[in-house]
Motif scaffolding. Structure first.
Motif, PDB file in Angstrom:
ATOM      1  N   SER A 176       3.604  -1.261   5.888  1.00  0.00           N
ATOM      2  CA  SER A 176       3.364   0.035   5.250  1.00  0.00           C
ATOM      3  C   SER A 176       3.672   1.170   6.214  1.00  0.00           C
ATOM      4  O   SER A 176       4.201   2.212   5.807  1.00  0.00           O
TER       5      SER A 176
ATOM      6  N   SER B 158      -4.267   1.161   3.813  1.00  0.00           N
ATOM      7  CA  SER B 158      -4.503  -0.162   4.414  1.00  0.00           C
ATOM      8  C   SER B 158      -5.592  -0.092   5.471  1.00  0.00           C
ATOM      9  O   SER B 158      -6.469  -0.962   5.532  1.00  0.00           O
TER      10      SER B 158
ATOM     11  N   SER C 266       0.834  -1.210   0.000  1.00  0.00           N
ATOM     12  CA  SER C 266       0.000   0.000   0.000  1.00  0.00           C
ATOM     13  C   SER C 266       0.861   1.250   0.000  1.00  0.00           C
ATOM     14  O   SER C 266       0.543   2.236  -0.668  1.00  0.00           O
TER      15      SER C 266
ATOM     16  N   ALA D  39      -4.500  -6.912   3.904  1.00  0.00           N
ATOM     17  CA  ALA D  39      -4.343  -5.528   4.357  1.00  0.00           C
ATOM     18  C   ALA D  39      -3.879  -5.485   5.808  1.00  0.00           C
ATOM     19  O   ALA D  39      -3.079  -4.616   6.185  1.00  0.00           O
TER      20      ALA D  39
ATOM     21  N   ASP E  96      -0.270  -6.265   5.730  1.00  0.00           N
ATOM     22  CA  ASP E  96       0.466  -5.183   5.089  1.00  0.00           C
ATOM     23  C   ASP E  96       0.553  -3.925   5.962  1.00  0.00           C
ATOM     24  O   ASP E  96       1.504  -3.160   5.828  1.00  0.00           O
ATOM     25  N   LEU E  97      -0.398  -3.718   6.848  1.00  0.00           N
ATOM     26  CA  LEU E  97      -0.484  -2.477   7.627  1.00  0.00           C
ATOM     27  C   LEU E  97       0.806  -2.141   8.389  1.00  0.00           C
ATOM     28  O   LEU E  97       1.322  -1.026   8.243  1.00  0.00           O
TER      29      LEU E  97
END
Length: 115
Positions: free
Chosen positions: A67, A43, A24, A60, A63-64
């Motif tokens: 990111s 995200s 992201s 997500a 990924d948070l």
């Protein structure tokens, strides 16, 4: 000797996680300036959005944090890249410099007098 055999697998796993993380943030930084922490916000928005697919939400969530780390590393880039104008303002400024308003007014006057 045993540690040498397990290292390639561990190294490959770590490299895989690092290269697929922060998606992201990378995608958000390729477009126009969106302020600070754009990947983290993207995200979080996907996680909170009810229209996000059930298959995307776990990705997500994974990924948070990556990111967030990448956005923190790119914070100086965001500071220097911050645009004071929106894309709309830049288009209006470009049109003003090119004299588009005058050209459009002339064309409109020509159309109204021809009828």
């Amino acid at each position: 000797m045993k540690m040498m055999k397990s290292f390639p697998l561990t190294g490959l796993l770590v490299c895989g996680v690092l290269t697929t993380s922060g998606c992201s943030s990378v995608m958000s930084h390729t477009g126009a300036s969106q302020g600070y922490y754009p990947g983290t916000r993207a995200s979080a928005d996907m996680i909170a959005d009810d229209n996000t697919s059930w298959a995307i939400k776990p990705l997500a969530v994974i990924d948070l944090p990556f990111s967030a780390v990448l956005d923190t590393i790119l914070l100086p880039w965001d500071y220097f890249r911050t645009d004071k104008d929106s894309a709309h303002d830049r288009v209006l400024q470009s049109e003003k410099l090119a004299g588009t308003d005058a050209s459009l007014a002339t064309a409109a006057a020509m159309l109204s007098t021809s009828h």
